[in-house]
Design an enzyme around this catalytic site. Structure first.
Site, PDB file in Angstrom:
ATOM      1  N   LYS A 164      17.651  20.954 -11.340  1.00 46.97           N
ATOM      2  CA  LYS A 164      16.938  19.711 -11.641  1.00 46.97           C
ATOM      3  C   LYS A 164      17.830  18.628 -12.248  1.00 46.97           C
ATOM      4  O   LYS A 164      18.700  18.904 -13.059  1.00 46.97           O
ATOM      5  CB  LYS A 164      15.776  19.975 -12.601  1.00 46.97           C
TER       6      LYS A 164
ATOM      7  N   SER B 266      16.716  20.772 -16.518  1.00 42.38           N
ATOM      8  CA  SER B 266      15.601  21.644 -16.883  1.00 42.38           C
ATOM      9  C   SER B 266      16.148  22.889 -17.571  1.00 42.38           C
ATOM     10  O   SER B 266      17.214  23.384 -17.210  1.00 42.38           O
ATOM     11  CB  SER B 266      14.838  22.048 -15.613  1.00 42.38           C
TER      12      SER B 266
ATOM     13  N   GLU C 205      11.156   7.604 -17.044  1.00 42.67           N
ATOM     14  CA  GLU C 205       9.800   8.073 -17.393  1.00 42.67           C
ATOM     15  C   GLU C 205       9.427   7.628 -18.802  1.00 42.67           C
ATOM     16  O   GLU C 205       8.288   7.234 -19.066  1.00 42.67           O
ATOM     17  CB  GLU C 205       9.732   9.597 -17.294  1.00 42.67           C
TER      18      GLU C 205
ATOM     19  N   HIS D 213       0.839  -1.229   0.000  1.00 35.79           N
ATOM     20  CA  HIS D 213       0.000   0.000   0.000  1.00 35.79           C
ATOM     21  C   HIS D 213       0.860   1.260   0.000  1.00 35.79           C
ATOM     22  O   HIS D 213       0.439   2.302   0.509  1.00 35.79           O
ATOM     23  CB  HIS D 213      -0.929   0.046   1.222  1.00 35.79           C
TER      24      HIS D 213
END
Ligand code: ARG
Length: 466
Positions: free
Chosen positions: A288, A282, A295, A161
Protein backbone atom coordinates in the site's frame (compact mmCIF):
# COMPACT_ATOMS: atom_id res chain seq x y z
CA UNK A 1 -2.96 32.50 44.98
CA UNK A 2 -6.16 31.83 46.91
CA UNK A 3 -9.43 32.79 45.37
CA UNK A 4 -9.89 35.74 47.77
CA UNK A 5 -6.63 37.48 46.72
CA UNK A 6 -7.06 36.70 43.11
CA UNK A 7 -7.13 39.62 40.68
CA UNK A 8 -10.56 40.33 39.35
CA UNK A 9 -11.45 43.25 37.13
CA UNK A 10 -14.99 43.48 38.51
CA UNK A 11 -15.31 42.30 42.16
CA UNK A 12 -16.55 45.43 43.98
CA UNK A 13 -20.29 44.87 44.00
CA UNK A 14 -20.08 41.21 45.04
CA UNK A 15 -20.19 39.91 48.58
CA UNK A 16 -18.70 36.57 47.67
CA UNK A 17 -16.54 35.37 44.82
CA UNK A 18 -17.36 33.09 41.91
CA UNK A 19 -17.84 29.41 42.64
CA UNK A 20 -15.15 27.00 41.56
CA UNK A 21 -17.58 25.44 39.11
CA UNK A 22 -18.39 28.80 37.53
CA UNK A 23 -14.73 29.78 37.35
CA UNK A 24 -13.75 26.57 35.63
CA UNK A 25 -16.72 26.81 33.30
CA UNK A 26 -16.33 30.44 32.26
CA UNK A 27 -12.56 30.84 32.11
CA UNK A 28 -11.07 31.37 28.67
CA UNK A 29 -7.38 31.73 29.44
CA UNK A 30 -6.58 28.23 28.20
CA UNK A 31 -7.44 29.34 24.66
CA UNK A 32 -7.39 33.14 24.60
CA UNK A 33 -3.80 33.22 25.83
CA UNK A 34 -3.05 32.92 22.16
CA UNK A 35 -4.00 36.61 21.94
CA UNK A 36 -1.47 37.67 24.54
CA UNK A 37 0.89 39.53 22.22
CA UNK A 38 -2.01 41.40 20.62
CA UNK A 39 -3.40 42.24 24.06
CA UNK A 40 -0.08 43.71 25.14
CA UNK A 41 0.46 45.72 21.94
CA UNK A 42 -3.10 47.03 22.17
CA UNK A 43 -2.48 48.04 25.79
CA UNK A 44 0.70 49.86 24.81
CA UNK A 45 -1.21 51.88 22.23
CA UNK A 46 -3.89 52.49 24.84
CA UNK A 47 -1.28 53.81 27.29
CA UNK A 48 -0.22 56.32 24.63
CA UNK A 49 -3.88 57.26 24.12
CA UNK A 50 -4.27 57.76 27.89
CA UNK A 51 -1.30 60.10 27.84
CA UNK A 52 -2.89 62.14 25.06
CA UNK A 53 -6.06 62.63 27.14
CA UNK A 54 -4.07 63.57 30.24
CA UNK A 55 -4.72 60.45 32.37
CA UNK A 56 -1.07 59.43 32.26
CA UNK A 57 2.00 61.61 32.33
CA UNK A 58 4.68 61.02 29.72
CA UNK A 59 6.79 59.35 32.37
CA UNK A 60 3.98 57.05 33.51
CA UNK A 61 3.23 56.11 29.92
CA UNK A 62 6.90 55.35 29.32
CA UNK A 63 7.01 53.14 32.43
CA UNK A 64 3.94 51.23 31.33
CA UNK A 65 5.15 50.80 27.76
CA UNK A 66 8.48 49.43 28.87
CA UNK A 67 6.81 47.09 31.38
CA UNK A 68 4.70 45.81 28.50
CA UNK A 69 7.83 45.45 26.34
CA UNK A 70 9.32 43.16 28.98
CA UNK A 71 6.08 41.29 29.22
CA UNK A 72 6.00 40.62 25.47
CA UNK A 73 9.29 38.77 25.84
CA UNK A 74 8.22 36.90 28.98
CA UNK A 75 4.91 35.87 27.42
CA UNK A 76 6.79 33.77 24.87
CA UNK A 77 7.86 31.40 27.68
CA UNK A 78 5.59 28.77 29.26
CA UNK A 79 6.56 30.07 32.73
CA UNK A 80 4.44 33.16 32.08
CA UNK A 81 1.29 31.01 32.25
CA UNK A 82 2.36 28.52 34.90
CA UNK A 83 -0.23 28.24 37.64
CA UNK A 84 -2.29 31.08 36.11
CA UNK A 85 -5.97 30.83 36.99
CA UNK A 86 -7.00 34.21 35.62
CA UNK A 87 -10.41 34.56 34.05
CA UNK A 88 -8.99 35.49 30.66
CA UNK A 89 -5.90 36.80 28.90
CA UNK A 90 -6.83 40.43 29.61
CA UNK A 91 -6.89 39.72 33.35
CA UNK A 92 -3.62 37.81 33.19
CA UNK A 93 -1.87 40.71 31.44
CA UNK A 94 -3.10 43.22 34.00
CA UNK A 95 -2.11 40.96 36.90
CA UNK A 96 1.37 40.64 35.45
CA UNK A 97 1.48 44.41 34.96
CA UNK A 98 0.62 44.94 38.61
CA UNK A 99 3.59 42.73 39.45
CA UNK A 100 5.81 45.15 37.57
CA UNK A 101 4.34 48.62 38.14
CA UNK A 102 1.87 48.16 40.99
CA UNK A 103 -0.02 51.46 41.45
CA UNK A 104 0.32 52.56 37.87
CA UNK A 105 -1.28 49.40 36.53
CA UNK A 106 -4.55 50.52 38.12
CA UNK A 107 -4.80 53.32 35.57
CA UNK A 108 -4.37 51.26 32.39
CA UNK A 109 -8.02 50.30 32.12
CA UNK A 110 -9.32 53.89 32.37
CA UNK A 111 -12.22 54.35 29.95
CA UNK A 112 -11.66 50.91 28.44
CA UNK A 113 -13.86 47.81 28.47
CA UNK A 114 -12.90 44.24 27.83
CA UNK A 115 -15.70 44.21 25.30
CA UNK A 116 -13.75 46.48 22.96
CA UNK A 117 -10.44 45.01 24.06
CA UNK A 118 -11.41 41.50 23.00
CA UNK A 119 -12.57 42.85 19.66
CA UNK A 120 -9.28 44.72 19.28
CA UNK A 121 -7.12 41.72 20.22
CA UNK A 122 -8.99 39.36 17.95
CA UNK A 123 -8.85 41.82 15.05
CA UNK A 124 -5.10 42.27 15.48
CA UNK A 125 -4.60 38.52 15.64
CA UNK A 126 -6.88 37.88 12.67
CA UNK A 127 -5.24 40.54 10.52
CA UNK A 128 -1.89 38.77 10.94
CA UNK A 129 -3.45 35.35 10.50
CA UNK A 130 -5.09 36.40 7.24
CA UNK A 131 -1.70 37.57 5.99
CA UNK A 132 -0.26 34.15 6.86
CA UNK A 133 -3.11 32.33 5.14
CA UNK A 134 -2.67 34.46 2.03
CA UNK A 135 1.10 33.93 1.97
CA UNK A 136 0.62 30.14 2.23
CA UNK A 137 -2.00 30.27 -0.49
CA UNK A 138 0.39 32.10 -2.81
CA UNK A 139 3.11 29.49 -2.13
CA UNK A 140 0.71 26.75 -3.08
CA UNK A 141 -0.47 28.56 -6.22
CA UNK A 142 3.12 28.83 -7.36
CA UNK A 143 3.44 25.04 -7.04
CA UNK A 144 0.12 24.50 -8.80
CA UNK A 145 1.27 26.59 -11.77
CA UNK A 146 4.57 24.71 -11.83
CA UNK A 147 2.67 21.45 -11.94
CA UNK A 148 0.59 22.78 -14.84
CA UNK A 149 3.67 24.03 -16.68
CA UNK A 150 5.61 20.78 -16.15
CA UNK A 151 2.99 19.04 -18.30
CA UNK A 152 1.72 21.90 -20.44
CA UNK A 153 0.85 19.65 -23.44
CA UNK A 154 -0.67 16.74 -21.56
CA UNK A 155 -4.23 15.81 -22.49
CA UNK A 156 -6.76 14.40 -20.03
CA UNK A 157 -10.42 13.57 -20.41
CA UNK A 158 -12.46 16.22 -18.62
CA UNK A 159 -15.37 14.74 -16.66
CA UNK A 160 -19.01 15.53 -16.03
CA UNK A 161 -21.09 13.18 -13.87
CA UNK A 162 -17.74 11.40 -13.30
CA UNK A 163 -17.97 10.15 -16.91
CA UNK A 164 -15.42 11.07 -19.57
CA UNK A 165 -16.85 14.15 -21.29
CA UNK A 166 -14.44 16.12 -23.50
CA UNK A 167 -10.66 16.23 -23.85
CA UNK A 168 -8.94 19.14 -22.10
CA UNK A 169 -5.35 20.05 -21.38
CA UNK A 170 -3.99 19.09 -17.96
CA UNK A 171 -2.89 22.71 -17.63
CA UNK A 172 -6.46 23.86 -18.29
CA UNK A 173 -7.64 21.62 -15.46
CA UNK A 174 -4.98 23.03 -13.11
CA UNK A 175 -5.93 26.57 -14.10
CA UNK A 176 -9.56 25.89 -13.16
CA UNK A 177 -8.40 25.42 -9.58
CA UNK A 178 -6.10 28.42 -9.90
CA UNK A 179 -9.19 30.58 -10.61
CA UNK A 180 -11.05 29.19 -7.60
CA UNK A 181 -8.11 29.80 -5.30
CA UNK A 182 -7.55 33.28 -6.62
CA UNK A 183 -11.15 34.10 -5.71
CA UNK A 184 -10.41 32.67 -2.25
CA UNK A 185 -7.54 35.12 -1.99
CA UNK A 186 -9.91 37.95 -2.95
CA UNK A 187 -12.34 36.85 -0.24
CA UNK A 188 -9.52 36.82 2.32
CA UNK A 189 -8.44 40.31 1.23
CA UNK A 190 -12.02 41.54 1.61
CA UNK A 191 -12.28 39.92 5.05
CA UNK A 192 -9.03 41.63 6.03
CA UNK A 193 -10.36 45.04 5.01
CA UNK A 194 -13.35 44.62 7.33
CA UNK A 195 -11.22 43.25 10.16
CA UNK A 196 -8.67 46.04 9.92
CA UNK A 197 -10.67 48.76 11.67
CA UNK A 198 -9.87 49.91 15.19
CA UNK A 199 -12.63 49.43 17.79
CA UNK A 200 -10.81 51.13 20.72
CA UNK A 201 -12.78 54.03 22.16
CA UNK A 202 -16.07 52.14 21.96
CA UNK A 203 -16.16 51.38 25.68
CA UNK A 204 -18.44 48.60 26.88
CA UNK A 205 -21.17 49.54 24.39
CA UNK A 206 -21.85 53.27 24.60
CA UNK A 207 -18.53 54.83 23.61
CA UNK A 208 -15.77 55.85 25.97
CA UNK A 209 -16.30 58.72 28.39
CA UNK A 210 -12.78 60.00 27.67
CA UNK A 211 -12.05 62.13 24.61
CA UNK A 212 -9.75 59.72 22.80
CA UNK A 213 -8.42 60.58 19.36
CA UNK A 214 -9.61 57.33 17.87
CA UNK A 215 -7.97 57.97 14.50
CA UNK A 216 -4.63 58.39 16.24
CA UNK A 217 -5.05 55.05 18.09
CA UNK A 218 -5.96 53.42 14.78
CA UNK A 219 -2.83 54.80 13.12
CA UNK A 220 -0.72 53.71 16.06
CA UNK A 221 -1.88 50.10 15.66
CA UNK A 222 -1.68 50.06 11.85
CA UNK A 223 -5.43 49.99 11.23
CA UNK A 224 -6.94 51.42 8.04
CA UNK A 225 -9.54 53.38 10.01
CA UNK A 226 -11.97 53.24 12.93
CA UNK A 227 -15.24 51.44 13.52
CA UNK A 228 -18.28 53.72 13.34
CA UNK A 229 -20.63 52.59 16.10
CA UNK A 230 -19.81 51.53 19.64
CA UNK A 231 -22.77 49.16 19.98
CA UNK A 232 -21.82 47.48 16.73
CA UNK A 233 -18.31 46.85 18.10
CA UNK A 234 -19.60 45.32 21.27
CA UNK A 235 -22.25 43.14 19.70
CA UNK A 236 -21.12 42.01 16.28
CA UNK A 237 -18.79 39.34 15.00
CA UNK A 238 -19.47 39.35 11.27
CA UNK A 239 -15.85 40.19 10.55
CA UNK A 240 -14.88 36.90 12.20
CA UNK A 241 -17.55 35.11 10.18
CA UNK A 242 -16.06 36.65 7.02
CA UNK A 243 -12.77 34.88 7.73
CA UNK A 244 -14.55 31.63 8.56
CA UNK A 245 -16.51 31.83 5.33
CA UNK A 246 -13.41 32.65 3.28
CA UNK A 247 -11.46 29.76 4.83
CA UNK A 248 -14.44 27.42 4.48
CA UNK A 249 -14.65 28.10 0.76
CA UNK A 250 -10.90 27.75 0.45
CA UNK A 251 -11.10 24.39 2.25
CA UNK A 252 -14.00 23.40 0.01
CA UNK A 253 -11.75 23.94 -3.00
CA UNK A 254 -8.85 22.13 -1.35
CA UNK A 255 -11.13 19.24 -0.46
CA UNK A 256 -12.34 18.86 -4.04
CA UNK A 257 -8.79 19.01 -5.35
CA UNK A 258 -7.75 16.41 -2.77
CA UNK A 259 -10.61 14.17 -3.88
CA UNK A 260 -9.54 14.50 -7.54
CA UNK A 261 -5.95 13.64 -6.80
CA UNK A 262 -6.87 10.72 -4.56
CA UNK A 263 -8.78 9.32 -7.53
CA UNK A 264 -6.21 10.28 -10.16
CA UNK A 265 -3.40 8.63 -8.17
CA UNK A 266 -5.36 5.37 -7.68
CA UNK A 267 -4.51 2.19 -9.61
CA UNK A 268 -7.84 2.62 -11.39
CA UNK A 269 -6.74 5.94 -12.92
CA UNK A 270 -2.97 5.70 -12.73
CA UNK A 271 -2.43 9.34 -13.80
CA UNK A 272 -0.56 10.73 -10.83
CA UNK A 273 2.32 9.44 -8.76
CA UNK A 274 2.28 11.11 -5.35
CA UNK A 275 5.62 11.71 -3.65
CA UNK A 276 6.70 9.13 -1.06
CA UNK A 277 7.05 11.95 1.45
CA UNK A 278 3.33 12.78 1.47
CA UNK A 279 1.94 9.24 1.49
CA UNK A 280 1.99 6.44 4.01
CA UNK A 281 1.95 2.66 4.08
CA UNK A 282 -0.14 0.01 5.74
CA UNK A 283 0.89 -1.85 8.88
CA UNK A 284 -0.50 -5.02 7.33
CA UNK A 285 -0.55 -4.73 3.54
CA UNK A 286 3.01 -4.27 2.29
CA UNK A 287 2.07 -2.98 -1.16
CA UNK A 288 0.00 0.00 0.00
CA UNK A 289 0.90 3.64 -0.70
CA UNK A 290 -1.95 5.63 0.75
CA UNK A 291 -2.80 9.29 -0.01
CA UNK A 292 -3.23 10.23 3.67
CA UNK A 293 -2.10 13.85 3.20
CA UNK A 294 -4.93 14.44 0.73
CA UNK A 295 -7.46 12.50 2.78
CA UNK A 296 -6.62 14.61 5.82
CA UNK A 297 -7.05 17.84 3.87
CA UNK A 298 -10.47 16.57 2.78
CA UNK A 299 -11.23 15.55 6.37
CA UNK A 300 -10.06 18.77 7.96
CA UNK A 301 -12.34 20.79 5.69
CA UNK A 302 -15.21 19.48 7.81
CA UNK A 303 -13.76 21.08 10.93
CA UNK A 304 -13.49 24.45 9.19
CA UNK A 305 -17.09 24.33 7.92
CA UNK A 306 -18.06 23.32 11.46
CA UNK A 307 -16.33 26.41 12.82
CA UNK A 308 -18.34 28.65 10.50
CA UNK A 309 -21.59 26.97 11.47
CA UNK A 310 -20.69 27.05 15.14
CA UNK A 311 -20.10 30.81 15.21
CA UNK A 312 -23.25 31.51 13.17
CA UNK A 313 -25.30 29.60 15.71
CA UNK A 314 -23.49 31.20 18.63
CA UNK A 315 -24.24 34.75 17.48
CA UNK A 316 -27.70 34.12 16.01
CA UNK A 317 -29.95 34.54 19.02
CA UNK A 318 -27.92 37.00 21.07
CA UNK A 319 -29.62 40.30 21.88
CA UNK A 320 -27.73 43.54 21.31
CA UNK A 321 -24.97 44.11 22.39
CA UNK A 322 -22.24 42.05 24.11
CA UNK A 323 -23.17 38.72 25.61
CA UNK A 324 -20.75 36.26 27.11
CA UNK A 325 -21.70 33.82 24.36
CA UNK A 326 -19.29 35.81 22.23
CA UNK A 327 -16.34 34.38 24.08
CA UNK A 328 -17.09 31.26 22.04
CA UNK A 329 -15.92 33.04 18.87
CA UNK A 330 -12.22 32.43 19.38
CA UNK A 331 -11.87 28.66 19.31
CA UNK A 332 -13.63 28.36 15.92
CA UNK A 333 -11.29 31.04 14.57
CA UNK A 334 -8.23 29.23 15.92
CA UNK A 335 -9.39 25.89 14.56
CA UNK A 336 -10.16 27.33 11.14
CA UNK A 337 -6.83 29.15 10.92
CA UNK A 338 -4.78 26.15 12.08
CA UNK A 339 -6.52 23.65 9.85
CA UNK A 340 -6.57 25.93 6.82
CA UNK A 341 -2.96 27.06 7.13
CA UNK A 342 -1.79 23.51 7.80
CA UNK A 343 -3.72 22.23 4.79
CA UNK A 344 -2.22 24.90 2.54
CA UNK A 345 1.32 24.01 3.57
CA UNK A 346 0.49 20.32 2.99
CA UNK A 347 -1.08 20.75 -0.44
CA UNK A 348 1.87 22.88 -1.59
CA UNK A 349 4.18 19.99 -0.78
CA UNK A 350 1.87 17.50 -2.47
CA UNK A 351 1.75 19.65 -5.64
CA UNK A 352 5.51 20.02 -5.63
CA UNK A 353 6.16 16.29 -5.40
CA UNK A 354 3.36 15.01 -7.65
CA UNK A 355 4.28 13.64 -11.06
CA UNK A 356 1.78 13.31 -13.89
CA UNK A 357 2.21 10.23 -16.04
CA UNK A 358 0.71 11.74 -19.20
CA UNK A 359 0.29 8.47 -21.17
CA UNK A 360 -2.50 7.23 -18.88
CA UNK A 361 -4.88 10.22 -19.19
CA UNK A 362 -3.98 10.58 -22.88
CA UNK A 363 -5.05 7.00 -23.44
CA UNK A 364 -8.20 7.51 -21.39
CA UNK A 365 -9.08 10.44 -23.65
CA UNK A 366 -8.27 8.47 -26.81
CA UNK A 367 -10.07 5.19 -26.19
CA UNK A 368 -13.25 6.77 -24.88
CA UNK A 369 -15.54 8.72 -27.15
CA UNK A 370 -14.59 12.03 -25.56
CA UNK A 371 -14.11 13.33 -29.13
CA UNK A 372 -17.78 12.84 -30.02
CA UNK A 373 -18.65 16.51 -29.41
CA UNK A 374 -15.78 17.58 -31.69
CA UNK A 375 -17.24 15.36 -34.42
CA UNK A 376 -20.77 16.72 -33.99
CA UNK A 377 -19.55 20.31 -34.00
CA UNK A 378 -17.40 19.74 -37.11
CA UNK A 379 -20.47 18.39 -38.90
CA UNK A 380 -22.44 21.47 -37.79
CA UNK A 381 -19.65 23.74 -39.02
CA UNK A 382 -19.85 21.98 -42.37
CA UNK A 383 -23.58 22.72 -42.61
CA UNK A 384 -25.39 19.80 -40.94
CA UNK A 385 -27.97 21.22 -38.47
CA UNK A 386 -26.65 20.50 -34.97
CA UNK A 387 -29.43 18.18 -33.82
CA UNK A 388 -28.84 15.98 -36.86
CA UNK A 389 -25.09 16.22 -36.40
CA UNK A 390 -25.50 15.19 -32.74
CA UNK A 391 -27.61 12.21 -33.79
CA UNK A 392 -25.13 11.11 -36.47
CA UNK A 393 -22.16 11.35 -34.09
CA UNK A 394 -24.23 9.39 -31.54
CA UNK A 395 -24.89 6.67 -34.11
CA UNK A 396 -21.15 6.52 -34.87
CA UNK A 397 -20.46 6.04 -31.15
CA UNK A 398 -23.14 3.35 -30.80
CA UNK A 399 -21.87 1.46 -33.86
CA UNK A 400 -18.30 1.68 -32.56
CA UNK A 401 -19.26 0.42 -29.10
CA UNK A 402 -21.22 -2.47 -30.61
CA UNK A 403 -18.26 -3.39 -32.79
CA UNK A 404 -15.46 -2.79 -30.33
CA UNK A 405 -14.00 0.15 -32.24
CA UNK A 406 -12.12 3.11 -30.80
CA UNK A 407 -12.09 6.52 -32.50
CA UNK A 408 -8.59 5.86 -33.85
CA UNK A 409 -9.90 2.80 -35.72
CA UNK A 410 -11.86 5.05 -38.09
CA UNK A 411 -10.22 6.11 -41.38
CA UNK A 412 -11.53 8.91 -43.59
CA UNK A 413 -12.87 6.30 -46.02
CA UNK A 414 -14.68 4.28 -43.32
CA UNK A 415 -16.27 7.46 -42.02
CA UNK A 416 -17.45 8.47 -45.50
CA UNK A 417 -18.87 4.94 -45.95
CA UNK A 418 -20.68 5.29 -42.62
CA UNK A 419 -22.30 8.53 -43.78
CA UNK A 420 -21.53 10.84 -46.70
CA UNK A 421 -21.80 13.82 -44.36
CA UNK A 422 -18.40 12.93 -42.89
CA UNK A 423 -15.77 14.92 -44.81
CA UNK A 424 -12.26 13.47 -45.19
CA UNK A 425 -10.69 16.12 -42.91
CA UNK A 426 -12.98 15.01 -40.06
CA UNK A 427 -10.96 11.82 -39.60
CA UNK A 428 -8.30 13.93 -37.90
CA UNK A 429 -10.80 14.64 -35.10
CA UNK A 430 -10.44 11.05 -33.91
CA UNK A 431 -7.30 12.33 -32.18
CA UNK A 432 -8.37 14.26 -29.04
CA UNK A 433 -5.63 16.84 -29.56
CA UNK A 434 -7.20 17.91 -32.84
CA UNK A 435 -10.72 18.90 -31.84
CA UNK A 436 -9.36 20.74 -28.84
CA UNK A 437 -7.86 23.33 -31.17
CA UNK A 438 -11.36 24.58 -32.05
CA UNK A 439 -12.00 25.66 -28.41
CA UNK A 440 -10.42 29.01 -29.03
CA UNK A 441 -12.86 31.17 -27.09
CA UNK A 442 -11.35 33.04 -24.16
CA UNK A 443 -11.45 30.60 -21.24
CA UNK A 444 -11.45 27.55 -23.56
CA UNK A 445 -9.00 24.67 -23.65
CA UNK A 446 -7.43 25.36 -27.08
CA UNK A 447 -3.65 25.07 -26.59
CA UNK A 448 -3.10 28.68 -27.65
CA UNK A 449 -5.69 29.91 -25.12
CA UNK A 450 -4.17 27.79 -22.36
CA UNK A 451 -0.67 29.02 -23.16
CA UNK A 452 -1.90 32.60 -22.77
CA UNK A 453 -3.87 31.75 -19.64
CA UNK A 454 -0.77 30.17 -18.04
CA UNK A 455 1.27 33.29 -18.75
CA UNK A 456 -1.51 35.53 -17.44
CA UNK A 457 -1.86 33.38 -14.31
CA UNK A 458 1.85 33.77 -13.53
CA UNK A 459 1.48 37.53 -13.88
CA UNK A 460 -1.63 37.65 -11.71
CA UNK A 461 0.17 35.65 -9.03
CA UNK A 462 3.19 37.94 -9.18
CA UNK A 463 0.87 40.96 -8.86
CA UNK A 464 -0.58 39.48 -5.65
CA UNK A 465 2.88 39.11 -4.23
CA UNK A 466 3.90 42.71 -4.73
N1 ARG B 1 -13.26 36.69 27.71
C1 ARG B 1 -14.23 37.60 27.21
C2 ARG B 1 -14.56 37.28 25.73
O1 ARG B 1 -13.81 36.62 25.10
C3 ARG B 1 -13.70 38.99 27.27
C4 ARG B 1 -14.77 39.99 27.40
C5 ARG B 1 -15.37 39.89 28.72
N2 ARG B 1 -16.42 40.86 28.85
C6 ARG B 1 -17.36 40.71 29.75
N3 ARG B 1 -18.26 41.65 29.79
N4 ARG B 1 -17.41 39.68 30.56
O2 ARG B 1 -15.59 37.67 25.23
Amino acid sequence: MSSSEKLQLWGGRFQSGPSATFEAFSGSLHFDKRLVDCDIRGSQAFARALERVGILTAEERAQLVSAFDEMRVEAKEPAFYEGATDEDVHTLVIRRLKGKVAGLADKIHTGRSRNEQVSLDTRLWLRETIDETRALLREFLKELLDLANRHADAVIPGYTHMRRAQPVLWAHYCLAYFEMFLRDDERLAQARARVNLCPLGSGALAGSGFPFDREAIARDLGFDGITRNSMDVSGDRDWALDYLYATSTLMLHLSRLAEDWILYSSDEFGWLELGDGVTSGSSLMPQKKNPDSLELIRGKSGRVFGSLTSLYVTVKGTPMTYNRDMQEDKEPLFIAADQCNGSLAMIAEVAKTTVLKPEAPAEAAEVSWAVATDVAEALARAGTPFHQAHKLAGKLVLYSLQNGMKPADWSAKDLADFSPEFRPEMAALMNPKEGMKSRQVPGGTAPEQVRQALAAAAERLAALQS
